[in-house]
Design a protein around this motif. Structure first.
Motif, PDB file in Angstrom:
ATOM      1  N   SER A  40       0.831  -1.203   0.000  1.00  0.00           N
ATOM      2  CA  SER A  40       0.000   0.000   0.000  1.00  0.00           C
ATOM      3  C   SER A  40       0.865   1.252   0.000  1.00  0.00           C
ATOM      4  CB  SER A  40      -0.929  -0.012   1.220  1.00  0.00           C
ATOM      5  OG  SER A  40      -1.610   1.209   1.347  1.00  0.00           O
ATOM      6  N   ALA A  41       1.928   1.249   0.798  1.00  0.00           N
ATOM      7  CA  ALA A  41       2.817   2.414   0.878  1.00  0.00           C
ATOM      8  C   ALA A  41       3.500   2.669  -0.460  1.00  0.00           C
ATOM      9  CB  ALA A  41       3.862   2.199   1.972  1.00  0.00           C
ATOM     10  N   ILE A  42       3.957   1.607  -1.110  1.00  0.00           N
ATOM     11  CA  ILE A  42       4.647   1.755  -2.394  1.00  0.00           C
ATOM     12  C   ILE A  42       3.692   2.268  -3.456  1.00  0.00           C
ATOM     13  CG2 ILE A  42       5.717   0.422  -4.266  1.00  0.00           C
ATOM     14  CD1 ILE A  42       7.047  -1.260  -1.979  1.00  0.00           C
ATOM     15  N   ARG A  43       2.471   1.750  -3.466  1.00  0.00           N
ATOM     16  CA  ARG A  43       1.482   2.229  -4.432  1.00  0.00           C
ATOM     17  C   ARG A  43       1.089   3.683  -4.176  1.00  0.00           C
ATOM     18  NH1 ARG A  43      -3.041  -2.297  -5.976  1.00  0.00           N
ATOM     19  NH2 ARG A  43      -1.641  -3.901  -6.758  1.00  0.00           N
ATOM     20  N   SER A  44       1.206   4.110  -2.920  1.00  0.00           N
ATOM     21  CA  SER A  44       0.870   5.494  -2.568  1.00  0.00           C
ATOM     22  C   SER A  44       2.049   6.434  -2.783  1.00  0.00           C
ATOM     23  CB  SER A  44       0.440   5.574  -1.092  1.00  0.00           C
ATOM     24  OG  SER A  44      -0.664   4.756  -0.838  1.00  0.00           O
ATOM     25  N   HIS A  45       3.167   5.891  -3.283  1.00  0.00           N
ATOM     26  CA  HIS A  45       4.402   6.661  -3.512  1.00  0.00           C
ATOM     27  C   HIS A  45       4.924   7.268  -2.211  1.00  0.00           C
ATOM     28  CE1 HIS A  45       3.641   6.184  -7.777  1.00  0.00           C
ATOM     29  NE2 HIS A  45       2.430   6.679  -7.605  1.00  0.00           N
ATOM     30  N   ALA A  46       4.801   6.509  -1.130  1.00  0.00           N
ATOM     31  CA  ALA A  46       5.312   6.968   0.168  1.00  0.00           C
ATOM     32  C   ALA A  46       6.822   6.769   0.222  1.00  0.00           C
ATOM     33  CB  ALA A  46       4.641   6.199   1.301  1.00  0.00           C
ATOM     34  N   SER A  47       7.490   7.647   0.965  1.00  0.00           N
ATOM     35  CA  SER A  47       8.934   7.506   1.146  1.00  0.00           C
ATOM     36  C   SER A  47       9.264   6.806   2.457  1.00  0.00           C
ATOM     37  CB  SER A  47       9.613   8.878   1.114  1.00  0.00           C
ATOM     38  OG  SER A  47       9.131   9.700   2.164  1.00  0.00           O
ATOM     39  N   ASP A  48       8.343   6.872   3.445  1.00  0.00           N
ATOM     40  CA  ASP A  48       8.578   6.280   4.758  1.00  0.00           C
ATOM     41  C   ASP A  48       7.282   5.705   5.311  1.00  0.00           C
ATOM     42  OD1 ASP A  48      11.462   7.463   5.752  1.00  0.00           O
ATOM     43  OD2 ASP A  48      10.366   8.931   4.547  1.00  0.00           O
ATOM     44  N   ILE A  49       7.426   4.638   6.093  1.00  0.00           N
ATOM     45  CA  ILE A  49       6.302   4.039   6.822  1.00  0.00           C
ATOM     46  C   ILE A  49       6.607   4.153   8.309  1.00  0.00           C
ATOM     47  CG2 ILE A  49       4.941   1.950   7.220  1.00  0.00           C
ATOM     48  CD1 ILE A  49       5.996   0.946   4.483  1.00  0.00           C
ATOM     49  N   HIS A  50       5.688   4.732   9.076  1.00  0.00           N
ATOM     50  CA  HIS A  50       5.849   4.855  10.531  1.00  0.00           C
ATOM     51  C   HIS A  50       4.863   3.908  11.216  1.00  0.00           C
ATOM     52  CE1 HIS A  50       8.134   8.837  10.799  1.00  0.00           C
ATOM     53  NE2 HIS A  50       7.995   8.601   9.503  1.00  0.00           N
TER      54      HIS A  50
END
Length: 603
Positions: free
Chosen positions: A198-208
Motif C-alpha cells: 500500500s505504501a509503495i502504491r501510494s508513492h510513500a517515502s517512509d512508513i511509521h
C-alpha cells in the motif's frame, strides 16, 4: 520486447539516435561480444524501454499508449487470466460497445502470443504497444484494492482482541510471541506485506509504525508530509515489531536499545530496499521504514528543477578537475538525489569515482560505494582516508559531520581531487562560516570550494486539477515582500526571470503569470478535488535552489571572516538567485504554490 538486430539498427538510425557509421560500429561490437544489438543499445544507454516502444510504434505502424492503471476496470482486465497476462505482458484495458477489445503489450510483434490471447477474448482486437514498466505496473490491477485487503486482515485481528481482555474488559498485554503468530502465512505477515504494498502504491517515502496507548498508528510520509492511513489493534504490536525484525535480521528479544536493519521486497516488477530503524518509546517500540526504489535511474539536473543561473553555475563547477562541491539543506531536502545526479553525469570510463556513505541509498553502476560501519571503526573520516589510497579522481563523502572529515575533504580537494559532500546548514551562504566553525582555515575554504548548493523540496501541483486565480492585493504584497521588493520598485526583473524559466521548460505550456507591472494570476489546488485536497492536489516534489559561486569577490570576503549575510549579498550582486525567488518563479509557472514555498523556506 525482443527486436532483431536488423530491425534494431533501423530503429536506431531512423530515430536519429546514431548515424549509419555508428550503427555499423555497434553491429561489429555486438558480433564480437556475442550480444544482441538491443542489449548493447540498452547497456550504452542509447535507448530506453519507452523510447524503444515509441520508435517501434512508428516503425511497425502499431499505436503507442501509456496506460493509467487507475482507469482500468477490474472486470475488463480479468477477461485475460492473470497467469497468461503476466506471461505475455499483456493488458486488456478497454472494450468498446461494438465488442472491440483494446489490448496493450510490450511485444505486439509476438504473433503467437497475440493469437493465443485472442482465443481467450476474441479476434475483434486492436493491439497497442506500451513500455514494459507501464505494462508491469498496470498488471497490478489484478491485485484489486490493497487497502480493502488490509482492512479485512485487520478486522480479523481486531476480532481476536476480545481474547486479550480480562473479565472486566481491560486489555492485557503479553510480551510473549509464538512462532505461529509471526510465521510466513500468519495474519501479521499478511499485514506487513499489505502495508508495504500500500505504501509503495501510494508513492510513500517512509512508513511509521507507532505504538499509542490504545492502538498502533500507521502513517505514511507522502511528498514530505505525514498522513495517518490506519490504526491497528494494540494487541498486534509485539508480533508486528517482531515480524519486521525477522525480515531485517534484527534481534527480536532486544527492546531496550535502537536497532537498524535492511531487507528487500519486490512489488509490481520493481525491487525496493527497506531501511529499518527501531526505537524504544514510552508505549513500546516504534518502527520507521524508509522505502528506496532500487530500480530508480538518475534523472537529469533539469528534471530535478535546476535551470538558469543555478544550472549554469553547477555545470561549470562539474568541469573542474579539483575542488569541492557542497550541497546543503535539512534532512529530507533532496541533497542525496542532487549528488546522485551529479555523480551519474561525471561517471565515465575514464574516471575513478569512490564514495563513503551512511547509508548507500542509490546504487550507481561503475562507482565504488562504501557503507560506513562505526562499530568496525569505518567512520566517514576513516573511510575517506582509505579512499585517498584508492587512486580516485572524484570522491563523494555522504556528509561532513565534524572537523576531521572537513579537513580531510579540503586536503583531498587541494591534492587534485573533485570532492562532493553535504552539510547541514540553512542556506548556501551559511555553509562557508560553518566550515570556519569546524576549524578549517579561511584561505583553505577560499581556495578549495567551487560552489555551494542550498536546496529545499516543494510539493508539485497536479496539473490536471490545479486552478489559476486572481491574487488579492494582500497576496501580491506578500510575494513582493518575499522577493524583497517595495511596492514602488520595478517588477520587470521577475517577469524576465519567469520568461526565461518558461523558455527552459519550467512549467511547460503554462501561460505567463506576470507582466512588467506585477502578478496577474497565481496557482492553487482545486478545492473541489476531493475531501483530502491538501494532499491529493500535489503529485511528487521538485527542488528549489540557490547556487553560490565562490568568485574572487566571495573568496576575499571569506578571507576577511565576513558574515553569511555579506557573502549572500555578494552572491546576489553577481547573479545568484535566492531559494525563495527560485520557488516563487516555480509558483508563478504553476509548478507549486506560494504557500509551499513559504512552508519550506521559513526560518
Amino acid at each position: 520486447m525482443r527486436v532483431s538486430d536488423v530491425t534494431m539498427e533501423n530503429l536506431l538510425v531512423h530515430s536519429g539516435v546514431v548515424t549509419k557509421e555508428q550503427a555499423g560500429a555497434l553491429r561489429t561490437e555486438a558480433a564480437s561480444s556475442k550480444r544482441s544489438l538491443q542489449a548493447l543499445a540498452f547497456q550504452n544507454e542509447l535507448i530506453t524501454d519507452k523510447t524503444l516502444a515509441k520508435a517501434f510504434s512508428e516503425y511497425a505502424q502499431i499505436p503507442y499508449i501509456e496506460l493509467n492503471p487507475r482507469t482500468i476496470p477490474q472486470n475488463i482486465i480479468k477477461k485475460i487470466p492473470e497467469r497468461i497476462a503476466r506471461q505475455y505482458n499483456a493488458v486488456l484495458f478497454k472494450i468498446d460497445k461494438d465488442g472491440t477489445n483494446h489490448l496493450a503489450m510490450d511485444d505486439p510483434d509476438d504473433v503467437q502470443a497475440v493469437n493465443f490471447i485472442e482465443k481467450q477474448i476474441g479476434t475483434n482486437t486492436k493491439v497497442y504497444i506500451a513500455p514494459r514498466d507501464n505494462i508491469i505496473t498496470s498488471l497490478e490491477v489484478y491485485r484489486g484494492d490493497v487497502n480493502q485487503e488490509l482492512n479485512e486482515v485487520i478486522n480479523i485481528q481486531r476480532a481476536d482482541k476480545t481474547d486479550d481482555d480480562d473479565s472486566d474488559g481491560n486489555e492485557i498485554y503479553d510480551d510473549t510471541i509464538s512462532e505461529q503468530e509471526i510465521s510466513e502465512d500468519s495474519p501479521i505477515a499478511q499485514t506487513i506485506n499489505l502495508l508495504l504494498e500500500s505504501a509503495i502504491r501510494s508513492h510513500a517515502s517512509d512508513i511509521h509504525i507507532e505504538p499509542r496507548e490504545g492502538y498502533v498508528q500507521i502513517r505514511y510520509r507522502i511528498d514530505g508530509m505525514l498522513k495517518e492511513v490506519n490504526r491497528l489493534p494494540r494487541n498486534v504490536l509485539m508480533a508486528l515489531v517482531s515480524r519486521v525484525k525477522i525480515l531485517s535480521n534484527l534481534k527480536i528479544d532486544e527492546r531496550r536499545v535502537p536497532q537498524d536493519g535492511r531487507f528487500k521486497i519486490k512489488v509490481g516488477g520493481k525491487q525496493y530496499a527497506l531501511r529499518v530503524s527501531t526505537l524504544p518509546v514510552t508505549d513500546g517500540e516504534k518502527i520507521v521504514m524508509r522505502i528506496l526504489d532500487e530500480s530508480n535511474q538518475a534523472v537529469s539536473l533539469e528534471s530535478l528543477g535546476y535551470w538558469g543561473q543555478p544550472l549554469a553555475t553547477i555545470n561549470a563547477a562539474m568541469t573542474e578537475a579539483n575542488g569541492m562541491i557542497l550541497v546543503t539543506g535539512p534532512t529530507g531536502s533532496g541533497k542525496s538525489t542532487s549528488l546522485f545526479s551529479i555523480l551519474t553525469i561525471l561517471n565515465t570510463p575514464g574516471v575513478n569515482i569512490s564514495t563513503v556513505e551512511d547509508p548507500v541509498e542509490y546504487k550507481i553502476p561503475g562507482v565504488n560505494q562504501t557503507q560506513t560501519n562505526p562499530k568496525a571503526g569505518l567512520t566517514f573520516a576513516n573511510g575517506l582516508r582509505a579512499l585517498l589510497r584508492q587512486d580516485p579522481n572524484i570522491i563523494m563523502v555522504g556528509e561532513i559531520r565534524d572537523g576531521e572529515t572537513a579537513d580531510l575533504g579540503v586536503q583531498a580537494a587541494l591534492t587534485g581531487h573533485l570532492v562532493l559532500s553535504t552539510l547541514h546548514t540553512n542556506d548556501a551562504s551559511t555553509c562557508l562560516p560553518r566550515l570556519l566553525d569546524m576549524g578549517i582555515e579561511p584561505f583553505l575554504i577560499a581556495s578549495t570550494i567551487r560552489v555551494v548548493v542550498g536546496q529545499r523540496l516543494v510539493r508539485k501541483l497536479h496539473h490536471e486539477t490545479r486552478q489559476s486565480y486572481q491574487p488579492t492585493e494582500a497576496e501580491k504584497q506578500m510575494v513582493m515582500s518575499m522577493i524583497g521588493l517595495k511596492p514602488d520598485q520595478d517588477f520587470s526583473f521577475i517577469h524576465e526571470l519567469e520568461k526565461k524559466a518558461a523558455a527552459e521548460g519550467i512549467g511547460a505550456d503554462t501561460p505567463l503569470s506576470t507582466d512588467e507591472h506585477g502578478i496577474n494570476v497565481l496557482w492553487r489546488n482545486n478545492p473541489d478535488d476531493n475531501e483530502d485536497s491538501a494532499l491529493s492536489g500535489y503529485r511528487g516534489r521538485i527542488g528549489i535552489y540557490e547556487v553560490l559561486d565562490n568568485s574572487v569577490a566571495v573568496q576575499k570576503l571569506i578571507m576577511s571572516n565576513a558574515s553569511s549575510n555579506q557573502i549572500q549579498d555578494q552572491g546576489i550582486s553577481e547573479g545568484m538567485l535566492r531559494m525563495q525567488i527560485d520557488g516563487i518563479i516555480k509558483a508563478l509557472r504553476g509548478e507549486t504554490t506560494i504557500e509551499e514555498v513559504i512552508r519550506v523556506t521559513k526560518e
